[in-house]
Design an enzyme around this catalytic site. Structure first.
Site, short mmCIF file in Angstrom:
data_model
loop_
_atom_site.label_atom_id
_atom_site.label_comp_id
_atom_site.label_asym_id
_atom_site.label_seq_id
_atom_site.Cartn_x
_atom_site.Cartn_y
_atom_site.Cartn_z
N SER A 170 10.26 3.63 -2.57
CA SER A 170 9.43 4.31 -3.56
C SER A 170 9.16 5.77 -3.18
O SER A 170 8.87 6.58 -4.05
CB SER A 170 8.11 3.57 -3.76
OG SER A 170 7.45 3.36 -2.54
N HIS A 224 4.02 8.10 -1.67
CA HIS A 224 4.39 8.39 -3.05
C HIS A 224 4.16 9.86 -3.38
O HIS A 224 5.02 10.53 -3.98
CB HIS A 224 3.59 7.51 -4.01
CG HIS A 224 3.94 6.07 -3.92
ND1 HIS A 224 3.26 5.09 -4.61
CD2 HIS A 224 4.91 5.42 -3.23
CE1 HIS A 224 3.79 3.91 -4.35
NE2 HIS A 224 4.80 4.09 -3.50
#
Length: 255
Positions: A170, A224
């Protein structure tokens, strides 16, 4: 013709983010060839992932991530999840280990996943965005963007939360979002009437991504954010806009 192929639903021929039903738009393994898919299977995959190509980098790295997950499960699992010890041995991000010289742990985590849900979400997400982006930038730039965003994300995670054992693609996936947002910003002046719809799509996408990410325990927020920031900055650096379409701040941003 727009100066950049925007990754948005209102520019034809370009892939979208990751939501089902939306119309299309360890180290890298180099050019090692995976077995080719039968034509009928490749056509079916293209319905789910616009622009699908079995020889694309984003597909090959996804296959290796799936294989790595299976391998990690074979080494040791607890209730169908790879154990933390296994993930650590295979290269999970861990601040103290990185400061002792394990800099390879800034890249290796993009190949590892904590559970099946984590893997499936990241795989679907990066494939939904990745094929269109790879066609736009080319294989080599896509490889650079993917792993550089992963490195940015893991570096921020290890710096701000060093005692989190972090894994997952991610960081690289959010980097692709950062690339997409940078392209929208760079082409804002030429979007015209599509601006309002683009803003709605951005809000919808961010809400969707945040909601789905929150379903994963111990979400690596810093990873992230670092990946998205890395993708945003890299996209501005490698962009190649026509001079007449460049925003006023284009030269300063690249300088």
């Amino acid at each position: 013709v727009a100066p950049l192929q925007l990754l948005s639903p209102w520019v034809p021929g370009v892939a979208l983010a990751m939501m089902p039903g939306v119309p299309p738009p360890p180290p890298f393994v180099g050019h090692m060839k995976l077995p080719a898919m039968p034509p009928e299977e490749e056509e079916f995959a293209a319905l789910i992932f616009p622009g699908f190509e079995s020889g694309a980098f984003i597909w090959q790295v996804t296959c290796w991530q799936i294989a790595e997950f299976v391998f990690s499960m074979c080494l040791g699992h607890d209730r169908a999840n790879p154990t933390p010890c296994v993930l650590y041995r295979l290269g999970a991000s861990w601040g103290p280990a990185i400061t002792r010289g394990g800099v390879w742990r800034l890249v290796a985590p993009v190949m590892l996943h904590a559970n099946l849900t984590h893997l499936l979400f990241n795989v679907f997400f990066q494939l939904r965005m990745g094929f269109g982006m790879e066609k736009q930038f080319g294989r080599n730039k896509m490889m650079m963007l993917y792993f550089a965003c992963g490195l940015f994300g893991n570096l921020m995670s290890a710096t701000l939360d060093p005692f989190k054992l972090a894994v997952g693609a991610s960081t690289a996936g959010f980097g692709l979002i950062g690339v997409w947002l940078a392209e929208i910003l760079l082409s804002w002046e030429v979007l015209g009437p599509a601006r309002e719809r683009t803003i709605i799509w951005i809000v919808f996408m961010l809400i969707s991504v945040t909601t789905m990410s929150s379903m994963t325990p111990n979400m690596d927020l810093y990873g992230h954010l670092g990946g998205a920031l890395g993708g945003f900055l890299l996209s501005i650096v490698i962009s190649d806009m026509r001079e007449e379409d460049r925003p006023a701040w284009y030269g300063q941003a690249r300088g």
